[in-house]
Write a protein that holds these residues in place. Structure first.
Motif, PDB file in Angstrom:
ATOM      1  N   GLY A 115       0.719  -1.248   0.065  1.00  0.00           N
ATOM      2  CA  GLY A 115       0.078   0.051   0.455  1.00  0.00           C
ATOM      3  C   GLY A 115       1.024   1.845   0.362  1.00  0.00           C
ATOM      4  N   HIS A 116       2.203   0.878   0.506  1.00  0.00           N
ATOM      5  CA  HIS A 116       3.145   2.349   0.576  1.00  0.00           C
ATOM      6  C   HIS A 116       2.978   2.902  -1.341  1.00  0.00           C
ATOM      7  N   ARG A 117       3.263   3.867  -1.302  1.00  0.00           N
ATOM      8  CA  ARG A 117       3.939   3.956  -2.672  1.00  0.00           C
ATOM      9  C   ARG A 117       5.220   4.513  -3.433  1.00  0.00           C
ATOM     10  N   ASP A 118       6.214   4.350  -2.047  1.00  0.00           N
ATOM     11  CA  ASP A 118       7.768   4.521  -2.096  1.00  0.00           C
ATOM     12  C   ASP A 118       8.047   3.360  -0.962  1.00  0.00           C
ATOM     13  N   SER A 119       9.492   3.437  -0.735  1.00  0.00           N
ATOM     14  CA  SER A 119      10.526   2.972   0.255  1.00  0.00           C
ATOM     15  C   SER A 119      10.092   2.492   1.348  1.00  0.00           C
ATOM     16  N   VAL A 120       9.963   1.876   2.108  1.00  0.00           N
ATOM     17  CA  VAL A 120       9.188   1.699   3.613  1.00  0.00           C
ATOM     18  C   VAL A 120      10.630   1.550   4.245  1.00  0.00           C
ATOM     19  N   TYR A 121      10.582   2.812   5.154  1.00  0.00           N
ATOM     20  CA  TYR A 121      12.119   2.779   6.031  1.00  0.00           C
ATOM     21  C   TYR A 121      11.757   3.385   7.654  1.00  0.00           C
ATOM     22  N   ALA A 122      10.580   2.614   8.078  1.00  0.00           N
ATOM     23  CA  ALA A 122      10.395   3.273   9.789  1.00  0.00           C
ATOM     24  C   ALA A 122       9.449   1.720   9.811  1.00  0.00           C
ATOM     25  N   LEU A 123       9.852   1.349  10.668  1.00  0.00           N
ATOM     26  CA  LEU A 123       8.831   0.571  11.525  1.00  0.00           C
ATOM     27  C   LEU A 123       8.670   0.552  13.137  1.00  0.00           C
ATOM     28  N   GLU A 124       7.069   0.825  13.537  1.00  0.00           N
ATOM     29  CA  GLU A 124       7.065   0.944  14.548  1.00  0.00           C
ATOM     30  C   GLU A 124       5.961   0.267  15.512  1.00  0.00           C
ATOM     31  N   ALA A 163       8.328   7.205  16.217  1.00  0.00           N
ATOM     32  CA  ALA A 163       8.507   6.420  18.340  1.00  0.00           C
ATOM     33  C   ALA A 163       7.568   6.908  18.256  1.00  0.00           C
ATOM     34  N   LEU A 164       7.085   5.420  19.180  1.00  0.00           N
ATOM     35  CA  LEU A 164       6.144   6.016  19.807  1.00  0.00           C
ATOM     36  C   LEU A 164       6.201   6.014  21.166  1.00  0.00           C
ATOM     37  N   HIS A 165       5.885   7.471  22.105  1.00  0.00           N
ATOM     38  CA  HIS A 165       6.218   7.165  23.238  1.00  0.00           C
ATOM     39  C   HIS A 165       5.350   6.379  24.192  1.00  0.00           C
ATOM     40  N   PRO A 166       6.278   5.983  25.060  1.00  0.00           N
ATOM     41  CA  PRO A 166       5.787   5.240  26.078  1.00  0.00           C
ATOM     42  C   PRO A 166       4.711   5.413  26.555  1.00  0.00           C
ATOM     43  N   THR A 167       4.803   6.874  27.194  1.00  0.00           N
ATOM     44  CA  THR A 167       3.606   7.154  27.718  1.00  0.00           C
ATOM     45  C   THR A 167       2.272   7.801  27.422  1.00  0.00           C
ATOM     46  N   SER A 168       2.806   8.807  26.628  1.00  0.00           N
ATOM     47  CA  SER A 168       1.557   9.981  26.221  1.00  0.00           C
ATOM     48  C   SER A 168       1.089   9.229  24.804  1.00  0.00           C
ATOM     49  N   GLY A 169       1.747   7.851  24.690  1.00  0.00           N
ATOM     50  CA  GLY A 169       1.311   7.250  23.214  1.00  0.00           C
ATOM     51  C   GLY A 169       1.031   7.715  22.464  1.00  0.00           C
ATOM     52  N   LEU A 170       1.752   9.205  22.022  1.00  0.00           N
ATOM     53  CA  LEU A 170       2.051  10.133  21.208  1.00  0.00           C
ATOM     54  C   LEU A 170       2.888   9.111  19.900  1.00  0.00           C
ATOM     55  N   LEU A 171       2.923   9.798  18.783  1.00  0.00           N
ATOM     56  CA  LEU A 171       3.529   8.875  17.501  1.00  0.00           C
ATOM     57  C   LEU A 171       4.270  10.080  17.268  1.00  0.00           C
ATOM     58  N   TRP A 172       6.031  10.008  17.475  1.00  0.00           N
ATOM     59  CA  TRP A 172       7.035  10.415  16.300  1.00  0.00           C
ATOM     60  C   TRP A 172       7.338  11.124  15.623  1.00  0.00           C
ATOM     61  N   VAL A 173       7.208  11.648  14.772  1.00  0.00           N
ATOM     62  CA  VAL A 173       7.588  10.932  13.130  1.00  0.00           C
ATOM     63  C   VAL A 173       8.615  12.314  12.685  1.00  0.00           C
ATOM     64  N   GLY A 174       9.345  12.063  12.593  1.00  0.00           N
ATOM     65  CA  GLY A 174      10.798  12.767  11.533  1.00  0.00           C
ATOM     66  C   GLY A 174      10.740  12.924   9.978  1.00  0.00           C
ATOM     67  N   GLN A 175      10.257  14.374  10.171  1.00  0.00           N
ATOM     68  CA  GLN A 175      10.037  14.563   8.449  1.00  0.00           C
ATOM     69  C   GLN A 175      11.387  15.267   7.799  1.00  0.00           C
ATOM     70  N   ASN A 176      11.582  14.664   6.866  1.00  0.00           N
ATOM     71  CA  ASN A 176      12.519  15.010   6.221  1.00  0.00           C
ATOM     72  C   ASN A 176      12.501  17.280   6.348  1.00  0.00           C
ATOM     73  N   TYR A 177      13.863  17.611   5.931  1.00  0.00           N
ATOM     74  CA  TYR A 177      13.538  18.706   6.045  1.00  0.00           C
ATOM     75  C   TYR A 177      12.439  20.189   6.623  1.00  0.00           C
ATOM     76  N   GLU A 178      11.948  19.564   7.900  1.00  0.00           N
ATOM     77  CA  GLU A 178      11.045  20.224   8.600  1.00  0.00           C
ATOM     78  C   GLU A 178      10.899  20.110  10.301  1.00  0.00           C
ATOM     79  N   GLY A 179      11.012  18.800  10.827  1.00  0.00           N
ATOM     80  CA  GLY A 179      11.104  18.512  12.335  1.00  0.00           C
ATOM     81  C   GLY A 179      10.722  17.687  12.504  1.00  0.00           C
ATOM     82  N   LEU A 180      10.286  17.738  13.750  1.00  0.00           N
ATOM     83  CA  LEU A 180       9.068  16.500  14.721  1.00  0.00           C
ATOM     84  C   LEU A 180       7.282  17.192  14.263  1.00  0.00           C
TER      85      LEU A 180
END
Length: 299
Positions: A11-20, A62-79
């Motif tokens: 279903g991804h349209r490009d290379s898959v780089y990260a799993l969490e 990365a899934l933050h263990p206490t908040s349950g929020l997903l941290w997504v590191g986007q190229n050129y833009e940040g978190l």
């Protein structure tokens, strides 16, 4: 050891780089070159769900263990911090204009490895940068946390691994670890050893309790090793490579137990970028440049 391919997630349209991992054992997240963050169910392979979409490649998730929020590191833009339940962005941090290669957590700190050689230390509650750890001009590629020795290991594109103090953030040691970029670092489950690998295709084992002296040097693959993970029990180790294969190792002796590839197991046809060894039925996931995620069962 018998290896069985259970499923392929497409279903991804490009290379898959990260799993969490997901909040539930049967759930996991994936992302990559298409900027789509997808939640999957291992018990329902047909049930892929778009959680977020960002307009650039993502290497770090990365899934933050206490908040349950997903941290997504986007190229050129940040978190971007995503609430996966609501499928909404709840916060963002313009951290860098460089790529973000890895994100790890320790207590109230998040550590982000950046392409400009900086490791950014972020307060997870206030979402502000506490410190910039600048120890190289070349990319910081990967991070491992050792809470026992209170150390942070960072692998760089200058072939070195640097050890920082987790509390003071001081640089404690520089290990000239490899002959090329270091792509993956992980501490053993008992934190006695640090394992490193990268573009030179060597898997190296360092004695973390004895000044990081080299304990093992294994020529593990034909081409670059992109990632390595332990199974939940800690007795097996898996490496993923640009040579399109996954290798399973005895975690104590580092003896090769199994090669998983296209010819023998209908494996990936291109570089394998990431692994995730889940607690769900001990299933091993592999993500590839071929845009798919494969699910493997070892017995």
């Amino acid at each position: 050891m018998i290896i069985e391919k259970l499923d392929t997630f497409g279903g991804h349209r490009d290379s898959v780089y990260a799993l969490e991992r997901g909040p539930q054992p049967e759930q996991f997240f994936s992302t990559g070159g298409d900027g789509m963050v997808v939640r999957w169910q291992l018990d329902r392979p047909d049930l892929g769900e778009l959680v977020a979409r960002v307009p650039a490649s993502v290497y770090a998730l990365a899934l933050h263990p206490t908040s349950g929020l997903l941290w997504v590191g986007q190229n050129y833009e940040g978190l971007h911090l995503i609430d996966p339940a609501q499928k909404q962005e709840v916060a963002s941090l313009k951290l860098t204009s460089a790529a973000i290669f890895d994100i790890k957590f320790y207590r109230n700190d998040a550590f982000a490895a950046l392409a400009d050689g900086v490791v950014a230390v972020i307060d997870t509650e206030l979402l502000v940068v506490r410190k910039h750890l600048k120890a190289s001009d070349q990319s910081a590629r990967c991070i491992a946390v050792n809470p026992v020795e209170r150390e942070l290991a960072v692998g760089y594109s200058d072939n070195s691994v640097r050890i920082f103090d987790l509390v003071s953030y001081d640089l404690k040691r520089v290990i000239p670890a490899h002959t090329n970029s270091v792509f993956t670092v992980v501490y053993s489950p008992d934190f006695r050893f640090l394992l490193t690998a990268g573009r030179d295709a060597h898997l190296k084992v360092w004695d973390a309790e004895n000044q990081y002296v080299l304990s093992q040097d294994v020529v593990a693959h034909m081409f670059a090793i992109n990632h390595l993970v332990y199974n939940p029990e800690g007795n097996l180790l898996a490496t993923a490579s640009m040579d399109k294969s996954i290798k399973i190792w005895d975690a104590e002796t580092f003896r090769l137990l199994k090669v998983v590839d296209r010819a023998r197991h209908a494996g990936h046809g291109t570089s394998i970028n990431r692994l995730l060894w889940t607690a769900y039925d001990n299933q091993l996931l592999s993500a590839s440049d071929d845009r798919t995620i494969s699910v493997w069962k070892l017995s």
